[in-house]
Design a protein around this motif. Sequence first.
Motif, PDB file in Angstrom:
ATOM      1  N   PRO A  94      24.433  47.662 -18.365  1.00  0.00           N
ATOM      2  CA  PRO A  94      25.654  47.883 -17.770  1.00  0.00           C
ATOM      3  C   PRO A  94      26.556  48.619 -17.915  1.00  0.00           C
ATOM      4  O   PRO A  94      27.754  48.429 -17.421  1.00  0.00           O
ATOM      5  N   THR A  95      26.132  49.657 -18.158  1.00  0.00           N
ATOM      6  CA  THR A  95      26.762  51.436 -18.671  1.00  0.00           C
ATOM      7  C   THR A  95      26.302  51.967 -17.637  1.00  0.00           C
ATOM      8  O   THR A  95      26.659  53.203 -17.412  1.00  0.00           O
ATOM      9  N   GLY A  96      24.975  51.617 -16.467  1.00  0.00           N
ATOM     10  CA  GLY A  96      24.926  52.404 -15.606  1.00  0.00           C
ATOM     11  C   GLY A  96      26.101  52.321 -14.630  1.00  0.00           C
ATOM     12  O   GLY A  96      27.115  51.868 -14.588  1.00  0.00           O
ATOM     13  N   THR A  97      25.161  53.949 -13.723  1.00  0.00           N
ATOM     14  CA  THR A  97      26.427  53.273 -12.380  1.00  0.00           C
ATOM     15  C   THR A  97      25.284  52.967 -11.528  1.00  0.00           C
ATOM     16  O   THR A  97      24.209  53.283 -11.250  1.00  0.00           O
ATOM     17  N   PHE A  98      25.915  52.417 -10.489  1.00  0.00           N
ATOM     18  CA  PHE A  98      25.648  52.064  -9.313  1.00  0.00           C
ATOM     19  C   PHE A  98      26.418  51.855  -7.877  1.00  0.00           C
ATOM     20  O   PHE A  98      26.960  51.958  -8.376  1.00  0.00           O
ATOM     21  N   MET A  99      25.691  52.443  -7.279  1.00  0.00           N
ATOM     22  CA  MET A  99      26.235  53.254  -5.615  1.00  0.00           C
ATOM     23  C   MET A  99      25.320  51.969  -4.833  1.00  0.00           C
ATOM     24  O   MET A  99      24.163  52.333  -4.639  1.00  0.00           O
ATOM     25  N   LEU A 100      25.887  51.716  -4.010  1.00  0.00           N
ATOM     26  CA  LEU A 100      25.176  50.142  -2.718  1.00  0.00           C
ATOM     27  C   LEU A 100      26.016  50.857  -1.608  1.00  0.00           C
ATOM     28  O   LEU A 100      27.270  51.112  -1.422  1.00  0.00           O
ATOM     29  N   GLY A 143      39.364  56.423  13.196  1.00  0.00           N
ATOM     30  CA  GLY A 143      38.517  56.297  11.905  1.00  0.00           C
ATOM     31  C   GLY A 143      39.808  56.186  11.115  1.00  0.00           C
ATOM     32  O   GLY A 143      40.642  56.907  10.878  1.00  0.00           O
ATOM     33  N   HIS A 144      39.378  55.832  10.200  1.00  0.00           N
ATOM     34  CA  HIS A 144      40.209  55.769   8.773  1.00  0.00           C
ATOM     35  C   HIS A 144      39.250  55.609   6.834  1.00  0.00           C
ATOM     36  O   HIS A 144      38.396  55.712   7.130  1.00  0.00           O
ATOM     37  N   HIS A 145      39.761  55.856   6.624  1.00  0.00           N
ATOM     38  CA  HIS A 145      39.454  55.738   4.908  1.00  0.00           C
ATOM     39  C   HIS A 145      40.565  55.312   4.140  1.00  0.00           C
ATOM     40  O   HIS A 145      41.442  55.566   4.053  1.00  0.00           O
ATOM     41  N   THR A 146      39.665  54.529   3.630  1.00  0.00           N
ATOM     42  CA  THR A 146      40.356  53.577   2.455  1.00  0.00           C
ATOM     43  C   THR A 146      39.364  53.485   1.397  1.00  0.00           C
ATOM     44  O   THR A 146      38.088  53.599   1.060  1.00  0.00           O
ATOM     45  N   THR A 147      39.782  53.050  -0.008  1.00  0.00           N
ATOM     46  CA  THR A 147      39.390  53.149  -1.509  1.00  0.00           C
ATOM     47  C   THR A 147      40.393  51.779  -2.737  1.00  0.00           C
ATOM     48  O   THR A 147      41.196  52.105  -2.158  1.00  0.00           O
ATOM     49  N   ARG A 148      39.364  50.736  -2.459  1.00  0.00           N
ATOM     50  CA  ARG A 148      40.055  50.235  -3.589  1.00  0.00           C
ATOM     51  C   ARG A 148      39.643  49.519  -4.713  1.00  0.00           C
ATOM     52  O   ARG A 148      38.696  49.580  -4.129  1.00  0.00           O
ATOM     53  N   TRP A 149      40.105  49.447  -5.596  1.00  0.00           N
ATOM     54  CA  TRP A 149      39.233  48.291  -6.629  1.00  0.00           C
ATOM     55  C   TRP A 149      39.333  47.406  -6.616  1.00  0.00           C
ATOM     56  O   TRP A 149      39.990  45.794  -6.325  1.00  0.00           O
ATOM     57  N   LEU A 150      38.161  46.555  -6.251  1.00  0.00           N
ATOM     58  CA  LEU A 150      37.552  44.844  -6.466  1.00  0.00           C
ATOM     59  C   LEU A 150      37.690  44.226  -7.743  1.00  0.00           C
ATOM     60  O   LEU A 150      38.341  43.381  -8.146  1.00  0.00           O
ATOM     61  N   VAL A 151      37.476  45.497  -8.790  1.00  0.00           N
ATOM     62  CA  VAL A 151      37.681  45.460 -10.033  1.00  0.00           C
ATOM     63  C   VAL A 151      38.087  45.955 -11.243  1.00  0.00           C
ATOM     64  O   VAL A 151      37.242  47.417 -11.139  1.00  0.00           O
ATOM     65  N   PRO A 152      39.333  46.599 -11.392  1.00  0.00           N
ATOM     66  CA  PRO A 152      39.651  47.608 -12.080  1.00  0.00           C
ATOM     67  C   PRO A 152      39.261  48.009 -13.248  1.00  0.00           C
ATOM     68  O   PRO A 152      38.644  46.954 -13.868  1.00  0.00           O
ATOM     69  N   ALA A 153      39.168  49.452 -13.312  1.00  0.00           N
ATOM     70  CA  ALA A 153      38.385  49.552 -14.943  1.00  0.00           C
ATOM     71  C   ALA A 153      39.332  49.301 -16.276  1.00  0.00           C
ATOM     72  O   ALA A 153      40.243  49.834 -15.221  1.00  0.00           O
ATOM     73  N   GLU A 154      38.742  48.791 -16.878  1.00  0.00           N
ATOM     74  CA  GLU A 154      39.467  48.396 -18.211  1.00  0.00           C
ATOM     75  C   GLU A 154      40.032  50.207 -18.715  1.00  0.00           C
ATOM     76  O   GLU A 154      39.372  51.252 -18.996  1.00  0.00           O
ATOM     77  N   ALA A 208      32.269  40.129  -7.694  1.00  0.00           N
ATOM     78  CA  ALA A 208      31.839  39.510  -9.413  1.00  0.00           C
ATOM     79  C   ALA A 208      31.707  39.792 -10.092  1.00  0.00           C
ATOM     80  O   ALA A 208      31.725  39.275 -11.294  1.00  0.00           O
ATOM     81  N   ILE A 209      30.801  40.737 -10.560  1.00  0.00           N
ATOM     82  CA  ILE A 209      30.735  41.756 -11.373  1.00  0.00           C
ATOM     83  C   ILE A 209      31.360  42.504 -12.102  1.00  0.00           C
ATOM     84  O   ILE A 209      32.038  43.484 -12.071  1.00  0.00           O
ATOM     85  N   LYS A 210      32.328  41.813 -13.280  1.00  0.00           N
ATOM     86  CA  LYS A 210      33.153  42.118 -14.287  1.00  0.00           C
ATOM     87  C   LYS A 210      32.705  42.795 -15.158  1.00  0.00           C
ATOM     88  O   LYS A 210      32.606  43.268 -15.998  1.00  0.00           O
ATOM     89  N   SER A 211      31.799  44.330 -14.541  1.00  0.00           N
ATOM     90  CA  SER A 211      32.031  45.514 -15.143  1.00  0.00           C
ATOM     91  C   SER A 211      33.299  46.396 -15.939  1.00  0.00           C
ATOM     92  O   SER A 211      34.553  46.468 -15.479  1.00  0.00           O
ATOM     93  N   GLN A 212      33.361  46.769 -17.401  1.00  0.00           N
ATOM     94  CA  GLN A 212      34.481  47.054 -17.955  1.00  0.00           C
ATOM     95  C   GLN A 212      35.031  48.274 -17.143  1.00  0.00           C
ATOM     96  O   GLN A 212      36.116  48.956 -17.013  1.00  0.00           O
ATOM     97  N   GLY A 213      33.435  49.309 -16.756  1.00  0.00           N
ATOM     98  CA  GLY A 213      33.982  50.694 -15.503  1.00  0.00           C
ATOM     99  C   GLY A 213      34.669  50.509 -13.980  1.00  0.00           C
ATOM    100  O   GLY A 213      34.602  51.681 -13.505  1.00  0.00           O
ATOM    101  N   GLY A 214      34.685  48.765 -13.999  1.00  0.00           N
ATOM    102  CA  GLY A 214      35.349  48.498 -12.460  1.00  0.00           C
ATOM    103  C   GLY A 214      34.387  48.886 -11.848  1.00  0.00           C
ATOM    104  O   GLY A 214      33.310  49.096 -11.481  1.00  0.00           O
ATOM    105  N   VAL A 215      34.463  48.046 -10.366  1.00  0.00           N
ATOM    106  CA  VAL A 215      33.572  48.669  -9.746  1.00  0.00           C
ATOM    107  C   VAL A 215      35.094  48.524  -8.110  1.00  0.00           C
ATOM    108  O   VAL A 215      36.228  48.065  -8.046  1.00  0.00           O
TER     109      VAL A 215
END
Length: 295
Positions: free
Chosen positions: A201-207, A284-295, A226-233
Amino acid sequence: MLSYLHGYHAGNFADLHKHAALWLILTHLRKKKKPFCVIDTHAGSGWYDLGSDQAAKTGEWHGGIGAAQAGKNAPEMLQDYMDHVSRFDPITHGREYGVRDTDEYAGPFYPGSPFIVREMLRDEDELVLMELHPRENETLYHRVKRDPRIHLHKRDGYEGLVAMMPPAIRRGLVLMDPSYDVKQDYQRAAHSLQSAWDKWPTGTFMLWYPILEDGFDADLRKSIGAIKSQGGVLCAELAADHGGAKGRMRGAGLLVINPPWQFDQDLDVIGSWLAKTCKLPGPGHHTTRWLVPAE
């Protein structure tokens, strides 16, 4: 299915977005003296000749790395990566990079994720590669076999990732970049990442994932969100509003679990510049958004 070959698409706008994000994470990992590991589940052949018949058939790199290198006022954090690409020349390294006397190359060259990571590895760091495609695996083997920091496995990346969790070095990144040439890849990617995160759960994952007119990216975002990581998604997408023909890619996205601090801001600056500079199917455009906010 093992029909996908990345040589047709290497260096396109989606590659630039993904690899710039990879470079940002690697730069962050190198800031501390502690060793790190990178696990690349769908590694490809390591590097690509943009003068090859494969690359020439699509010409996609002209609208990606070609357009970016000709662009002006690139963000400093992206310029650092593009300088690496400009310097990358496997011919000068010869057999160390798997160049064989019997092969003919035209150039220029573009490094895939294994050689982007290799550039950033220190002596104590490790890179684990997985590639199931027989020809790609054989090519990659010859290109990395002389580096003791790199370990190559001919195995399914989805299964292999979960089996390797948690890694011996508990600091690092998982990069998952499937071909999505069958729709089941979306479900397999989500399930594999969920299972791997459960064990690390502490690793960084990029898909990475494609955005298609008739794609399944919404379900993928829902699953990873749906992955409720403390570091956010974090979700970051570089796309056009429409992509033309059914089944054609109009953009690409990244889902990042536990991204580094300020990664979202840095990637948004890079992505916004790429949206203006590279060739997408439409404006084109670029967007970023937090699906799960970092705690």
